[in-house]
Motif scaffolding. Structure first.
Motif, mmCIF file in Angstrom:
data_model
loop_
_atom_site.group_PDB
_atom_site.id
_atom_site.type_symbol
_atom_site.label_atom_id
_atom_site.label_comp_id
_atom_site.label_asym_id
_atom_site.label_seq_id
_atom_site.Cartn_x
_atom_site.Cartn_y
_atom_site.Cartn_z
ATOM 1 N N GLY A 137 -15.332 9.305 -1.673
ATOM 2 C CA GLY A 137 -14.936 10.259 -0.633
ATOM 3 C C GLY A 137 -13.465 10.133 -0.300
ATOM 4 O O GLY A 137 -12.745 11.131 -0.181
ATOM 5 N N ILE A 138 -13.004 8.883 -0.175
ATOM 6 C CA ILE A 138 -11.585 8.654 0.111
ATOM 7 C C ILE A 138 -10.733 9.204 -1.035
ATOM 8 O O ILE A 138 -9.668 9.793 -0.811
ATOM 9 N N ALA A 139 -11.227 9.036 -2.275
ATOM 10 C CA ALA A 139 -10.496 9.579 -3.419
ATOM 11 C C ALA A 139 -10.381 11.098 -3.287
ATOM 12 O O ALA A 139 -9.331 11.676 -3.571
ATOM 13 N N GLY A 140 -11.459 11.733 -2.810
ATOM 14 C CA GLY A 140 -11.416 13.180 -2.591
ATOM 15 C C GLY A 140 -10.354 13.565 -1.581
ATOM 16 O O GLY A 140 -9.588 14.505 -1.777
ATOM 17 N N VAL A 141 -10.278 12.800 -0.490
ATOM 18 C CA VAL A 141 -9.261 13.051 0.532
ATOM 19 C C VAL A 141 -7.871 12.889 -0.070
ATOM 20 O O VAL A 141 -6.957 13.692 0.199
ATOM 21 N N ALA A 142 -7.709 11.864 -0.918
ATOM 22 C CA ALA A 142 -6.413 11.650 -1.562
ATOM 23 C C ALA A 142 -6.036 12.859 -2.413
ATOM 24 O O ALA A 142 -4.884 13.305 -2.394
ATOM 25 N N PHE A 143 -7.020 13.398 -3.136
ATOM 26 C CA PHE A 143 -6.767 14.608 -3.936
ATOM 27 C C PHE A 143 -6.276 15.746 -3.050
ATOM 28 O O PHE A 143 -5.331 16.455 -3.379
ATOM 29 N N TYR A 144 -6.929 15.903 -1.907
ATOM 30 C CA TYR A 144 -6.566 16.978 -0.985
ATOM 31 C C TYR A 144 -5.102 16.863 -0.587
ATOM 32 O O TYR A 144 -4.344 17.836 -0.630
ATOM 33 N N PHE A 145 -4.694 15.656 -0.190
ATOM 34 C CA PHE A 145 -3.322 15.491 0.276
ATOM 35 C C PHE A 145 -2.329 15.651 -0.870
ATOM 36 O O PHE A 145 -1.244 16.203 -0.677
ATOM 37 N N LEU A 146 -2.706 15.174 -2.061
ATOM 38 C CA LEU A 146 -1.811 15.357 -3.207
ATOM 39 C C LEU A 146 -1.636 16.845 -3.511
ATOM 40 O O LEU A 146 -0.540 17.303 -3.789
ATOM 41 N N ALA A 147 -2.731 17.595 -3.412
ATOM 42 C CA ALA A 147 -2.655 19.027 -3.691
ATOM 43 C C ALA A 147 -1.759 19.723 -2.671
ATOM 44 O O ALA A 147 -1.009 20.637 -2.999
ATOM 45 N N LYS A 148 -1.808 19.275 -1.412
ATOM 46 C CA LYS A 148 -0.963 19.887 -0.388
ATOM 47 C C LYS A 148 0.505 19.586 -0.635
ATOM 48 O O LYS A 148 1.376 20.389 -0.357
ATOM 49 N N ARG A 149 0.763 18.342 -1.157
ATOM 50 C CA ARG A 149 2.138 17.910 -1.334
ATOM 51 C C ARG A 149 2.832 18.737 -2.421
ATOM 52 O O ARG A 149 4.029 18.889 -2.419
ATOM 53 N N ARG A 150 2.050 19.242 -3.328
ATOM 54 C CA ARG A 150 2.674 19.922 -4.468
ATOM 55 C C ARG A 150 3.413 21.186 -4.084
ATOM 56 O O ARG A 150 2.887 22.048 -3.421
ATOM 57 N N THR A 184 0.829 -1.198 0.000
ATOM 58 C CA THR A 184 0.000 0.000 0.000
ATOM 59 C C THR A 184 0.871 1.258 0.000
ATOM 60 O O THR A 184 0.567 2.233 -0.705
ATOM 61 N N ALA A 185 1.986 1.218 0.760
ATOM 62 C CA ALA A 185 2.878 2.375 0.799
ATOM 63 C C ALA A 185 3.453 2.635 -0.593
ATOM 64 O O ALA A 185 3.462 3.780 -1.070
ATOM 65 N N ILE A 186 3.903 1.558 -1.258
ATOM 66 C CA ILE A 186 4.452 1.728 -2.613
ATOM 67 C C ILE A 186 3.369 2.274 -3.547
ATOM 68 O O ILE A 186 3.601 3.205 -4.327
ATOM 69 N N GLY A 187 2.160 1.685 -3.439
ATOM 70 C CA GLY A 187 1.066 2.130 -4.306
ATOM 71 C C GLY A 187 0.737 3.590 -4.101
ATOM 72 O O GLY A 187 0.536 4.335 -5.067
ATOM 73 N N LEU A 188 0.686 4.017 -2.826
ATOM 74 C CA LEU A 188 0.328 5.406 -2.535
ATOM 75 C C LEU A 188 1.424 6.355 -3.000
ATOM 76 O O LEU A 188 1.151 7.452 -3.490
ATOM 77 N N ARG A 189 2.685 5.920 -2.842
ATOM 78 C CA ARG A 189 3.787 6.785 -3.250
ATOM 79 C C ARG A 189 3.751 7.042 -4.747
ATOM 80 O O ARG A 189 4.096 8.112 -5.230
ATOM 81 N N ARG A 190 3.325 6.031 -5.507
ATOM 82 C CA ARG A 190 3.320 6.166 -6.974
ATOM 83 C C ARG A 190 2.054 6.831 -7.503
ATOM 84 O O ARG A 190 1.897 6.984 -8.700
ATOM 85 N N LEU A 191 1.140 7.150 -6.604
ATOM 86 C CA LEU A 191 -0.140 7.719 -7.041
ATOM 87 C C LEU A 191 0.050 9.166 -7.506
ATOM 88 O O LEU A 191 0.751 9.937 -6.878
ATOM 89 N N ASP A 192 -0.581 9.502 -8.638
ATOM 90 C CA ASP A 192 -0.583 10.913 -9.024
ATOM 91 C C ASP A 192 -2.021 11.351 -9.286
ATOM 92 O O ASP A 192 -2.950 10.566 -9.185
ATOM 93 N N HIS A 193 -2.181 12.634 -9.627
ATOM 94 C CA HIS A 193 -3.516 13.195 -9.799
ATOM 95 C C HIS A 193 -4.363 12.415 -10.786
ATOM 96 O O HIS A 193 -5.522 12.171 -10.570
ATOM 97 N N GLU A 194 -3.722 12.030 -11.904
ATOM 98 C CA GLU A 194 -4.493 11.369 -12.943
ATOM 99 C C GLU A 194 -4.997 10.013 -12.489
ATOM 100 O O GLU A 194 -6.036 9.540 -12.944
ATOM 101 N N GLN A 195 -4.222 9.388 -11.629
ATOM 102 C CA GLN A 195 -4.561 8.011 -11.281
ATOM 103 C C GLN A 195 -5.650 7.902 -10.225
ATOM 104 O O GLN A 195 -6.325 6.877 -10.152
#
Lengths: 220, 242
Positions: free
Chosen positions: B229-242, A32-43
């Motif tokens: 909803g979880i996907a939305g949370v993931a977007f939030y954290f990705l946006a913060k990381r940028r 899961t850690a590897i998967g999350l690390r590789r996640l980007d906006h598009e995915q």
């Protein structure tokens, strides 16, 4: 495919059961850690769609002979998501465990591992084929991924149960026949999905464009 | 239940149709491609998810439900998959709280099993339907007939239990004896009232089953919502990381 909490750890052999549960959780955490690390906006939307699709599809059971089975689609998931199959399956299985008592919270680790590890294997084994230039080999790769993902998941579950000392009345002729039919079904669905994606959205697979889209592009 | 098949096959049939049509002539080619122009394919999984969840509601299985009760000194239990299909020929293991095996039995074709208790301890049953599918249920020592012997090997825990709840055959006037009387009472009234009782319970069981189905439908939709909803949370954290 979901290992129930009532089975692991087996009271006769609690140590082995706990080791398997622990190993399942540890490997799932790494994946899961590897998967999350590789996640980007598009995915992210793609992962969410597949997580939701798995959540629903594996709740749906249809009868083959005397037993009822459900699709897993982890081969297709591996082809499209790669390592992100781990978080997608973890979330879907968590919700199934909490909402429907499928599997359970302690067995969530091993259950996720059993389905996500074959998905990642399919990603590496058949990904290059499916992304390849030739449509025929791509579809053959998709079929192989569908069947392999399901069968590997079944094997991991069987191995985990055997290692935990579970008396196992599962590897019967009937069970083998059912899994063969299920593998064919998985392969068919995976081929259909890959075929469709190569026609309309090849970039999801990072594959070259197949016939109709190319025509459309050249026309306009 | 065969209705569930057309859905995955339909998604497969669609691109094949395009191919076939596109091969027939150049005039149709543009039209075939036009069908998909502007339709993001991401909608297809969405539709599949929703159609699937609507088509498949009554067909859950694989989760095992088990229950057991004491009747005439014997433990009667039954096990069924979540869709009501009985769990036939499954091994049922009875254990005490420490995990020692008290005995083993098997379910019949109707998914029912009986077990004759020999000691008066809590019986923990595990019905193993194979392939990792199983269910637990418990029969408490207090529900077992009071003339059964107490557990032979007395560890501390068993002693504490016995102190808290003295068995009836030692002290005739204890609370347990009263329990036994109320349990025995219906038998003296004859089988007629038992028959109507069974019918009423059957009706209740059907109501519970239909209630469970509606709850599950809501849970399916809720689960899908959770995931996005979880996907939305993931977007939030990705946006913060940028």
């Amino acid at each position: 495919m979901h290992i129930a909490e009532a089975i692991l750890p087996n009271p006769e052999n609690p140590a082995a059961g706990l080791v398997i549960l622990g190993a399942g959780w540890a490997l799932t955490a790494v994946g899961t850690a590897i998967g999350l690390r590789r996640l980007d906006h598009e995915q992210i939307p793609r992962v969410a769609v597949f997580s939701a699709a798995f959540f629903v599809v594996s709740l749906i059971h249809f009868p083959i002979g005397p037993v009822s089975v459900h699709l897993v689609l982890n081969g297709l998931m591996g082809l499209l998501l790669g390592w992100a199959a781990f978080p997608a399956l973890l979330v879907a299985l968590l919700l199934q465990a909490v909402l429907f008592q499928y599997g359970g919270l302690t067995t969530l680790g091993i259950n996720t591992l059993a389905m996500a590890a074959p998905a990642v294997a399919c990603h590496y084994l058949f990904g290059p084929l499916v992304r390849g230039a030739r449509p025929r080999t791509a579809l053959a790769g998709a079929a192989a991924a569908g069947a392999t993902g399901m069968l590997l998941a079944g094997l991991i579950v069987a191995a985990a149960l055997l290692a935990a000392g579970e008396a196992f009345v599962w590897l019967s002729q009937l069970s083998l026949a059912v899994h063969a039919v299920l593998a064919v079904l998985e392969a068919a669905v995976t081929v259909a999905a890959v075929h469709f994606l190569r026609l309309v959205r090849p970039e999801l697979l990072r594959a070259p464009l197949d016939a109709p889209r190319r025509l459309e592009v050249s026309r306009g | 239940m065969a209705v569930q098949f057309p859905c995955p096959l339909d998604t497969g049939a669609m691109p094949q149709k395009i191919l076939r049509r596109s091969r027939t002539g150049s005039a149709i080619r543009g039209g075939a491609a036009f069908v998909f122009r502007g339709v993001p394919p991401i909608r297809l999984p969405f539709f599949a998810v929703i159609t699937w969840s609507l088509l498949a509601l009554p067909a859950w299985a694989h989760r095992v439900d088990a229950s057991a009760h004491v009747h005439d000194g014997t433990i009667h239990g039954e096990a069924a998959f979540a869709d009501g299909q009985p769990v036939a020929d499954a091994i049922v293991t009875a254990r005490d709280i420490a995990g020692h095996v008290l005995g083993e039995t098997k379910t019949d074709a109707q998914g029912e099993f009986t077990f004759t208790p020999r000691v008066r301890v809590d019986h923990f049953f595990v019905v193993n339907a194979g392939g990792g599918h199983a269910a637990r249920c418990v029969v408490l020592a207090g529900d077992l007939p009071s003339d059964l012997p107490p557990p032979a090997d007395r560890d501390e825990e068993a002693d504490r239990d016995r102190d808290a709840e003295p068995p009836a055959h030692d002290h005739g006037d204890s609370a347990n004896h009263g329990d036994g009387e109320t349990v025995d009472h219906p038998h003296t009234h004859g089988d007629a009232s038992l028959g109507t009782l069974a019918q009423e319970i059957d009706a209740l069981r059907r109501q519970v089953a239909s209630l469970e189905r509606t709850t599950r439908f809501r849970d399916v939709l809720g689960g899908i919502g959770f995931i996005f909803g979880i996907a939305g949370v993931a977007f939030y954290f990705l946006a913060k990381r940028r």
